[in-house]
Motif scaffolding. Sequence first.
Motif, PDB file in Angstrom:
ATOM      1  N   SER A  35       0.831  -1.212   0.000  1.00 26.15           N
ATOM      2  CA  SER A  35       0.000   0.000   0.000  1.00 26.15           C
ATOM      3  C   SER A  35       0.861   1.256   0.000  1.00 26.15           C
ATOM      4  O   SER A  35       0.572   2.219  -0.726  1.00 26.15           O
ATOM      5  CB  SER A  35      -0.907   0.014   1.234  1.00 26.15           C
ATOM      6  N   LEU A  72       0.891   3.940  -3.017  1.00 26.06           N
ATOM      7  CA  LEU A  72       0.554   5.313  -2.695  1.00 26.06           C
ATOM      8  C   LEU A  72       1.688   6.260  -3.111  1.00 26.06           C
ATOM      9  O   LEU A  72       1.436   7.338  -3.653  1.00 26.06           O
ATOM     10  CB  LEU A  72       0.242   5.465  -1.210  1.00 26.06           C
ATOM     11  N   THR A  73       2.924   5.845  -2.863  1.00 18.70           N
ATOM     12  CA  THR A  73       4.070   6.661  -3.253  1.00 18.70           C
ATOM     13  C   THR A  73       4.143   6.815  -4.767  1.00 18.70           C
ATOM     14  O   THR A  73       4.382   7.916  -5.285  1.00 18.70           O
ATOM     15  CB  THR A  73       5.376   6.018  -2.728  1.00 18.70           C
TER      16      THR A  73
END
Length: 66
Positions: free
Chosen positions: A55, A59-60
């Motif tokens: 995750s 997300l990054t």
Amino acid sequence: MSKRPKEVYTPEAALIEARINDIKTRIQMIGEKGRFSAGFYSGFVKGFMLGIIVSIVLLTLILLAI
């Protein structure tokens, strides 16, 4: 040559031996449950950590793409 006589258990000795065998069986069952729960918990933690890492990486990547 004389033959060895067969062992004859008194009722008290048979009861004590049965109790000892019952205790050994219960201890083995407790050990099996302990190993299962330890493995289950370890797998749960590994899966949780893998999910968190994936995750964060996704997300990054999404934030860097914008």
